[in-house]
Design an enzyme around this catalytic site. Structure first.
Site, PDB file in Angstrom:
ATOM      1  N   SER A 179       1.291  75.038  32.947  1.00  0.00           N
ATOM      2  CA  SER A 179       1.635  75.209  31.530  1.00  0.00           C
ATOM      3  C   SER A 179       0.793  76.217  30.761  1.00  0.00           C
ATOM      4  O   SER A 179       1.137  76.573  29.642  1.00  0.00           O
ATOM      5  CB  SER A 179       1.553  73.862  30.814  1.00  0.00           C
ATOM      6  OG  SER A 179       2.715  73.125  31.071  1.00  0.00           O
ATOM      7  N   LYS A 234      -2.983  74.249  20.810  1.00  0.00           N
ATOM      8  CA  LYS A 234      -1.711  73.661  21.224  1.00  0.00           C
ATOM      9  C   LYS A 234      -1.606  72.264  20.616  1.00  0.00           C
ATOM     10  O   LYS A 234      -2.615  71.550  20.523  1.00  0.00           O
ATOM     11  CB  LYS A 234      -1.673  73.594  22.753  1.00  0.00           C
ATOM     12  CG  LYS A 234      -0.383  73.062  23.340  1.00  0.00           C
ATOM     13  CD  LYS A 234      -0.462  73.037  24.864  1.00  0.00           C
ATOM     14  CE  LYS A 234       0.814  72.524  25.506  1.00  0.00           C
ATOM     15  NZ  LYS A 234       0.724  72.504  26.984  1.00  0.00           N
ATOM     16  N   SER A 279       4.433  74.910  29.320  1.00  0.00           N
ATOM     17  CA  SER A 279       4.683  74.309  28.026  1.00  0.00           C
ATOM     18  C   SER A 279       3.837  74.925  26.902  1.00  0.00           C
ATOM     19  O   SER A 279       4.170  74.765  25.731  1.00  0.00           O
ATOM     20  CB  SER A 279       4.404  72.806  28.087  1.00  0.00           C
ATOM     21  OG  SER A 279       3.036  72.578  28.351  1.00  0.00           O
TER      22      SER A 279
END
Lengths: 487, 475
Positions: free
Chosen positions: B175, B76, B151
């Site tokens: 997330s 990420k 996210s």
């Protein structure tokens, strides 16, 4: 600006100081970078110092130790559970967008420092707190450069902030307090106390009120004083400025003002009302710091003797004058040297004279540190003993032998005295002919002496010394002279 | 090449020479190329990954390979990877290159994992749909008109669409678990402080947690055991020993499970999700476990406390992005103040600005006690009540989300309904306890449903073992 003394006397100044001391740890408070002063710009800057995304702080335990030392020296209460807080604001020299400081739980609470004013009056200044925090970088405006440049070497250098209560009433008191604090940090070796290089900085909060008033006046913060003397100058100027404003019926704004050393004035920076709301909150990236009994006692056990303590002890053990003791305890090195010397001689006054005289002036002249002084206390004590035994006199010791001892080539004072043929003549048999010679040389003076001009004794002694090339023992000489002259 | 569903399968084929790391990397690179429309990767390290694959193939041959040799991983865009771009999918970190490896990244590299690229996310990990990325929305591979969650949306899609075997994401309020649920993958958020946060871009420091997205429980367990543990760069990380989670996946005995009553009764929860949850409850009961409902009377306070505290921390954590030292700086500036204002106005997206403003507000001197202090108290109460639940139960069960993946743009004009997507996940972050989302069937439209299991702090061993049991035997 020169106000009438009568007007000045109507007002009572009230002063509090916020003193920042850069701790002399090897590395920064939250990063392993060096804290060395004077490195090329932006060379002591890791990703942590620069506040790169993803970094986290790591507390340097030495910083805590140093802060605690200062707290103990100032009789503070040591807070056992410490938090750090973030003070948020924007400025280019602040890499993380916040300063990591201690807002709610400072490591040292309360405490006091005793100061002594020039007239000998003593006063206790109460502290509010001492807390730990990180320093910011430095904005630089180079000649010919349109842009501001930033050097982050200083960012993250550990600081303690010493905050006093508004206990000070005159600039002299502030001057004495700054000197005392500087003496303390140097004794503790937690900060070099160098205001010119910025390793000690002072902000003064100053207000004035009519004498007898119950409420303090509006407080003005004055910054940017780079010497103890300038702290005093800034306060003096600010007190007069405020009184003048009040006398004119104007009001004083709570604001931050900058001191200008060139003309000794202060000027406004921005008003406190416009300042940031710092949005303090607990730093979530650091664990609460617990200070155990063991850690605290370990730190306590490494504390050196402090000036106040030495002052009292020197007074008691060596019965010296206040002046002597305050000079001798001015730095830790000198106090310890003197103390050690006194363990080797009982002639404390002579020891004091030597340290305050020849030793100190030699160091001052060459701007040397006492640690680099070549004559050991053992050797110096031998020199004192040599004088006391009557083998040499003081002036020979200080003018002829002391310079030889500075060579530190292993020769003892006695050996040097012998080599240079300086052992003084105390054998009256040997001295008698010289004395008689001198008296024979000045028959008129002898008559004058006998007629009551006793002051001439000095001349005769001096002549005997000269004739003996300094080796005559003044006491024996005087005795012989008396013997012959009284006949 | 065949699609691998676990690292174990890959290792087996690597050891018998049926496949090489180079072939694996090429396979994933092809998949990435063919699925560009999903908008998962901000950057793909094609040449580097292939080169690394050759190196590790050689290591395997000489018997010197690390524990993750053959695992191809995506990161990420909030994880520091030395010499690689890092920008939290924000314009404000435009062209920023990380100067160091974060601890978790260093640990997987040390074990010979291959990093194939960096994955988009909601800007600064703020969002539940991966629509707040400077690189545009990421699409759910199961239905391209739907979001992948957020996210760590792209990190979940990468595993869902076989663009890599596993992803490292971050979980501040769900997330990792929420996108895992939306994409049908496993999503693990361990206990707070189990994994060093050094090298994870901070959003809300007292909540942030690196998390793992994988195709199964074993892979998550293996990755956790490698990246977890004490670290001199993070003073908040736990120094509790790290068990060999991947070796402890057998669950013996019967568990006591509590489930949140509202989660199967509330009209706010999608019917099919409620049915799936009820289905699992009966399966567990049939399996001999004790399962009972509990009520949590602080449920209504979870989201407000979470948003007050996370935005407060975020407003401070994001102060450093000011255009002075790195990243984006507005060109249209006249003085220092305009540099700050324009840089931050132009560099941050709308959601991030909203949260910075909210956080600045709750920390301001006149509102601090009313909001921040109160929310801290609420957080403590929620934590205490949750801990009490674990005196009665080994695990807490509830759906990961209230709905399955929603349509792109569906909540764009209604931030509150978007925030509700985190309702079931934020409790774990408020309390610092571990949580895992397991895929548990699909709705009528074929969208994955996720079930969440929570345990007490540092009980990952049992949480993973029990998850494995559900994943293997009750799914």
């Amino acid at each position: 600006m020169a106000l009438d003394k009568a007007i000045l006397d109507k007002y009572q100044p009230v002063i509090g100081l916020e003193v920042h001391a850069q701790l002399s740890t090897q590395s920064k408070i939250f990063a392993p970078d060096s804290t060395e002063f004077g490195s090329m710009p932006n060379t002591n800057v890791s990703v942590i110092t620069l506040g790169h995304p993803g970094i986290l702080p790591r507390l340097n335990k030495k910083v805590v130790e140093y802060a605690i030392k200062m707290g103990l020296a100032c009789h503070c209460e040591i807070n056992r559970v410490n938090f750090f807080d973030r003070k948020n604001y924007f400025y280019p020299d602040l890499p993380k967008g916040f300063q990591t400081t201690q807002d709610k739980a400072p490591i040292c609470k309360g405490g006091y420092v005793n100061i002594k004013l020039k007239d000998g009056v003593e006063k206790t200044i109460t502290l509010n707190r001492i807390h730990m925090e990180d320093d910011a970088g430095k904005n630089m405006h180079l000649a010919g450069e349109v842009d501001t440049l930033v050097d982050y070497n200083r960012a993250g250098v550990p600081l303690i902030e010493i905050v006093t209560e508004p206990d000070l009433r005159t600039s002299d008191e502030a001057f004495a307090l700054m000197n005392e604090l500087r003496k303390l940090v140097r004794y503790l070796e937690v900060c070099d106390g160098n205001m010119e290089e910025g390793s000690m900085r002072c902000d003064a909060n100053i207000s004035v009120m009519l004498k007898g008033a119950k409420e303090y006046g509006k407080k003005v913060e004055v910054k940017n004083m780079n010497s103890v003397r300038n702290v005093q100058r800034a306060i003096d100027f600010e007190i007069e400025r405020q009184i003048e404003l009040l006398e004119k019926g104007e009001t004083i704004f709570s604001e931050s003002r900058q001191f200008d050393a060139e003309n000794g004035t202060t000027h406004g920076m921005r008003t406190k009302e416009e300042l940031n709301d710092y949005r303090y909150f607990p730093e979530p990236d650091l664990q609460p710091l617990h200070i155990s009994d063991k850690w605290l006692s370990d730190i306590r056990s490494t504390m050196p003797a402090l000036p106040e303590e030495l002052y009292a002890r020197f007074h008691k053990d060596y019965s010296l004058s206040d002046y002597d003791i305050s000079v001798l305890t001015d730095t830790k090195e000198m106090a310890l040297y003197f103390d050690e010397l006194c363990s080797k001689t009982k002639n404390y006054k002579a020891a004091s004279n030597w340290v305050m005289g020849s030793v100190k002036s030699y160091l001052n002249e060459l701007t040397l540190h006492l640690n680099d002084f070549p004559i050991t206390t053992a050797v110096l004590s031998e020199l004192i003993a040599l004088i006391d035994s009557g083998k040499i006199n003081y002036s020979v010791a200080s003018q002829k032998i002391f310079p030889e001892l500075l060579k530190a080539d292993g020769r003892s004072p006695l050996k040097i005295a012998e080599e240079l043929n300086l052992i003084q003549e105390s054998d009256s048999g040997q001295l008698e002919p010289i004395v008689q010679e001198v008296l024979a040389k000045y028959p008129e003076k002898v008559t004058e002496y006998k007629n009551g001009k006793k002051g001439l004794m000095g001349l005769f002694v001096g002549e005997v010394m000269k004739a003996s090339k300094g080796k005559a023992d003044p006491k024996v000489t005087t005795a012989l002279l008396n013997k012959f002259l009284d006949n | 090449m065949k699609v691998y569903h676990s690292f174990q399968e890959i290792q087996l084929d690597l050891n018998t020479g049926k496949v090489s790391c180079k072939e694996l990397v090429s396979h994933y690179l092809d998949n990435i190329e063919n699925n560009k429309h999903l908008n998962v990767f901000v950057e793909v390290y094609k040449a580097e990954a292939l080169q690394q694959a050759e190196l590790i193939d050689a290591k395997i041959k000489s018997g010197k390979a690390g524990k993750l040799a053959g695992m191809v991983i995506g990161l990420k865009d909030v994880l520091c990877h030395k010499g690689h771009g890092l920008q939290a999918s924000s314009k404000i970190l435009d062209k920023f290159i990380s100067q160091f490896n974060g601890t978790a990244v260093q640990r997987i590299l040390d074990e010979d994992a291959i990093v194939i690229g960096r994955q988009s996310c909601d800007e600064f990990a703020m969002g539940s749909s991966n629509e707040n990325s400077a690189f545009g929305p990421v699409l759910n591979a199961a239905d391209n008109t739907r979001v992948p969650g957020g996210s760590s949306g792209a990190s979940a899609v990468a595993v869902q669409a076989d663009l890599c075997l596993a992803s490292l994401g971050s979980d501040t309020g769900g997330s990792v678990r929420q996108p895992a649920a939306f994409c049908g993958t496993v999503g693990l958020k361990p206990s707070y402080s189990r994994i060093s946060r050094y090298g994870l871009i901070s959003y809300a420091s007292s909540f942030d947690c690196i998390g793992i997205l994988s195709k199964n429980v074993e892979d998550a367990a293996l990755l956790l055991e490698i990246i977890a543990g004490t670290d001199e760069y993070d003073s908040t990380v736990s120094n509790k020993p790290v068990p060999a989670y991947s070796q402890l996946l057998k669950f013996d005995g019967k568990a006591r499970i509590g489930y949140l009553k509202e989660s199967v009764e509330s009209p706010g929860v999608n019917g099919e999700i409620k049915d799936a949850t009820k289905g699992l409850i009966s399966a567990l009961q049939k399996d001999g476990h004790t399962v009972e409902a509990f009520e949590f009377n602080l449920l209504d306070y979870i989201l407000p406390a979470y948003y007050i505290l996370t935005t407060a921390e975020a407003s401070s954590n994001l102060g450093r992005y000011d255009g002075v030292k790195y990243g984006y700086r507005s060109t249209n500036i006249t003085d220092l103040e305009s540099m700050y204002k324009k840089t931050r106005s132009e560099g941050f997206g709308k959601e991030v600005k909203k949260r910075i403003m909210l956080g600045t507000f709750v920390l301001s001197a006149s509102y601090y006690d009313a909001y921040y202090t109160k929310a801290q108290k609420v957080r403590r109460l929620i934590k205490e009540q949750t801990e009490k639940l674990f005196e009665k139960y080994d695990f807490i069960l509830m759906p990961t989300t209230t709905t399955t993946a929603f349509k792109l743009g569906e909540h764009s004009n209604d931030p509150l309904s978007m925030y509700l997507a985190d309702l079931f996940t934020v409790q774990a972050n408020l309390c610092g306890i571990p949580g895992i989302s397991l895929p548990y069937g699909k709705d009528k439209e074929g969208m994955p449903i996720g079930i969440q299991l929570l345990s007490k702090s540092f009980d990952e061993s049992r949480l993973l073992a029990f998850s494995q049991h559900i994943f293997k035997n009750l799914n």
